[in-house]
Design a protein around this motif. Sequence first.
Motif, mmCIF file in Angstrom:
data_model
loop_
_atom_site.group_PDB
_atom_site.id
_atom_site.type_symbol
_atom_site.label_atom_id
_atom_site.label_comp_id
_atom_site.label_asym_id
_atom_site.label_seq_id
_atom_site.Cartn_x
_atom_site.Cartn_y
_atom_site.Cartn_z
ATOM 1 N N ALA B 4 -7.624 4.479 7.297
ATOM 2 C CA ALA B 4 -6.263 4.891 7.656
ATOM 3 C C ALA B 4 -5.320 3.691 7.643
ATOM 4 O O ALA B 4 -4.175 3.796 7.201
ATOM 5 C CB ALA B 4 -6.276 5.548 9.030
ATOM 6 N N SER B 5 -5.803 2.535 8.125
ATOM 7 C CA SER B 5 -4.955 1.343 8.117
ATOM 8 C C SER B 5 -4.565 0.976 6.698
ATOM 9 O O SER B 5 -3.411 0.631 6.425
ATOM 10 C CB SER B 5 -5.680 0.169 8.760
ATOM 11 N N LEU B 6 -5.525 1.025 5.785
ATOM 12 C CA LEU B 6 -5.248 0.660 4.389
ATOM 13 C C LEU B 6 -4.222 1.610 3.776
ATOM 14 O O LEU B 6 -3.307 1.173 3.069
ATOM 15 C CB LEU B 6 -6.546 0.673 3.572
ATOM 16 N N ILE B 7 -4.362 2.908 4.096
ATOM 17 C CA ILE B 7 -3.420 3.888 3.544
ATOM 18 C C ILE B 7 -1.991 3.564 4.002
ATOM 19 O O ILE B 7 -1.060 3.492 3.203
ATOM 20 C CB ILE B 7 -3.807 5.319 4.001
ATOM 21 N N PHE B 8 -1.836 3.328 5.292
ATOM 22 C CA PHE B 8 -0.474 3.118 5.797
ATOM 23 C C PHE B 8 0.052 1.732 5.443
ATOM 24 O O PHE B 8 1.264 1.545 5.323
ATOM 25 C CB PHE B 8 -0.429 3.381 7.303
ATOM 26 N N LEU B 9 -0.854 0.765 5.250
ATOM 27 C CA LEU B 9 -0.423 -0.553 4.780
ATOM 28 C C LEU B 9 0.141 -0.429 3.367
ATOM 29 O O LEU B 9 1.191 -0.999 3.044
ATOM 30 C CB LEU B 9 -1.600 -1.532 4.811
ATOM 31 N N LEU B 11 1.360 2.286 2.034
ATOM 32 C CA LEU B 11 2.611 3.041 2.114
ATOM 33 C C LEU B 11 3.761 2.140 2.550
ATOM 34 O O LEU B 11 4.869 2.192 2.006
ATOM 35 C CB LEU B 11 2.429 4.200 3.106
ATOM 36 N N LEU B 12 3.470 1.274 3.507
ATOM 37 C CA LEU B 12 4.495 0.355 4.004
ATOM 38 C C LEU B 12 4.927 -0.602 2.886
ATOM 39 O O LEU B 12 6.119 -0.876 2.718
ATOM 40 C CB LEU B 12 3.928 -0.425 5.196
ATOM 41 N N PRO B 282 -3.848 1.684 12.763
ATOM 42 C CA PRO B 282 -3.175 2.562 11.801
ATOM 43 C C PRO B 282 -1.932 3.246 12.373
ATOM 44 O O PRO B 282 -0.981 3.486 11.635
ATOM 45 C CB PRO B 282 -4.239 3.599 11.420
ATOM 46 N N SER B 283 -1.916 3.530 13.687
ATOM 47 C CA SER B 283 -0.713 4.126 14.271
ATOM 48 C C SER B 283 0.436 3.127 14.259
ATOM 49 O O SER B 283 1.595 3.514 14.073
ATOM 50 C CB SER B 283 -0.977 4.588 15.706
ATOM 51 N N ALA B 284 0.115 1.844 14.478
ATOM 52 C CA ALA B 284 1.164 0.823 14.406
ATOM 53 C C ALA B 284 1.748 0.803 12.996
ATOM 54 O O ALA B 284 2.978 0.808 12.816
ATOM 55 C CB ALA B 284 0.591 -0.540 14.777
ATOM 56 N N LEU B 285 0.880 0.822 11.985
ATOM 57 C CA LEU B 285 1.360 0.773 10.597
ATOM 58 C C LEU B 285 2.122 2.047 10.236
ATOM 59 O O LEU B 285 3.175 2.000 9.587
ATOM 60 C CB LEU B 285 0.180 0.574 9.645
ATOM 61 N N ALA B 286 1.608 3.204 10.690
ATOM 62 C CA ALA B 286 2.280 4.465 10.377
ATOM 63 C C ALA B 286 3.617 4.554 11.109
ATOM 64 O O ALA B 286 4.599 5.069 10.562
ATOM 65 C CB ALA B 286 1.390 5.641 10.754
#
Lengths: 257, 333
Positions: B4-9, B11-12, B282-286
């Motif tokens: 999840a972290s990689l996905i939102f990273l 996306l960011l 991942p919530s921080a990144l999202a």
Amino acid sequence: MTLAAENLTLTRGGHEVVRGLSARLTPGEITAIVGPNGAGKSSLLLGLAGLLAPSAGAVTLEAGSLAALHPRARAQAIGYLPQTPDIAWDVSVESLVALGRLPWPGRGQAAIDAALAALDCEGLRRRRVSQLSGGERARVLLTRVLAGEPHWILADEPLAALDLAHQLGLIAHLKACAGEGQGVVVVLHDLAIAMNHSARVLVLKEGQLIADGPPSEALAPAVIAQAWGVAARWLGEPGAMALATGPGPGRAEQGFG
Amino acid sequence: MNRASLIFLALLAALLPLSLLAGRVWIDPFDTRATANAALILAELRLPRAVLAIVIGAGLGAAGAAMQGYLRNPLADPGLFGIAPMAALGAVASFWLAPLLPAAVAAWSLPLLALGGAGLGMAALALIAGRTSSDAAGGAGGGIALFTLAGLMLASLAGALTALAITLAPNPFALSEIVLWLNGALTDRSWREVALAAPLIAAGIGMLALAARSLDALTLGEEAARSLGLDPARLLLLLVVGIGLTVGAGVAVAGIIGFVGLVVPHLVRPLTNRLPSSLILPSALAGACLVLAADSIVRVLPFVTELRLGIALSLIGAPFFGWLLIGMRRGRL
């Protein structure tokens, strides 16, 4: 590693729920705690687990006071299964069982695998907890305790809400743990299970220990009459006893008013 | 770092350049005749604003994940529990106090008083709930319930005092300033705000990350968590300070931005193993993605005055909250 209560008094909400109780428990056997509702069984188990601080007396693990032990060291030695274990998040069985490793550094995959195997939960590994039946859930929660490889397993009514076959299955698992040298303490409601499957029974009434010994002595009809106010007698053979009950003198005198 | 972290990273990383180009003045990255204006807009307006959106969103996302983990409830929002309203009260107080202060201090009075309000809220929460968590160690239980009630009490007290400050506003100009400010926004923010908020929010996320394993233990309930070695007092301290820093610093520089802390952990949870520890990063990144995207969108919407970010996010967040409630009634959470 013995676990002992020495003149233990526990207070909850300003009331003494366990009073001056002493008992030295030995590992390698199943000790059952029984008693009528409100007798202080769950409180005693919490006290023995080090989760309820004594207001007088002490709980000792081996030679030292349990209260003086670092919470992490205590958690490594004593595994506790609450009476109504709720699971906040719909995690996988493996993630849930892995929580049992929290007191230890590292993930401890070997211990998780061993616990899953010991309770026949390997097939459930990837299942979500919401997809488990009541029996599977109880087994998985006990697996979580086993994954921590504690010296002592303290379980509060682990058989409640289980059908007969699952009750016997879980008891067999606990017996296996005791056979491996772990200490097992269970709060039980079903006296027949305590009679047939435990090596030692502690009978509580109003926070006090009124009997302590092998089940044939601690669960003698006289004790049952004293604790529950019910006239009862045991039928059957040792290892497969059933309790026949009738209205007791205490209950008859008190009526239901 | 989990999936999840990689996905939102990723996306960011995709959102950031888009956000830098979008606005009243669109910047064409392939325009070789780039003007000095474009460079100035990028360096002094767009970049600090984007960085601030990322920082604030990350703080709110992480705080939401930690809060939901602590309360074992997917409907918890860090804004509900006193700290954001207390920070807002501090900020509103600065509208009264700024004229009385020397000019050098007055320029900083709003963020500093907002941080002071957040600090006061943290102290009150820790005092009330801290006592109960030591009680819980003695077996009385209810630590988390009292934390919730103490937070709600603080939130309503701060809300009432803020409303009082508004009705007693010294002049109509101050009134409109206060009301505008309460609906958070990132308009015209500079590197000054970034320098103030970023270190505090980073420290706050660090505190919440330290609490992660304790939050995992709480999955099994308070007693089982303590039997696994959880120290309730340490967890409460990490959580109160971590949420105080992430939410308080965000309110101090951008006003109240609601619903990010509620919505983001929900979007992220299905992508993780659902334990709080796997949710915080991942919530921080999202959260960073959501605030950055929302801020870019309000910037390009064709309104006369820019739609306030706080209003926009609440417009999205409130219906989402309702949808969650309906989903919960059907037992899908």
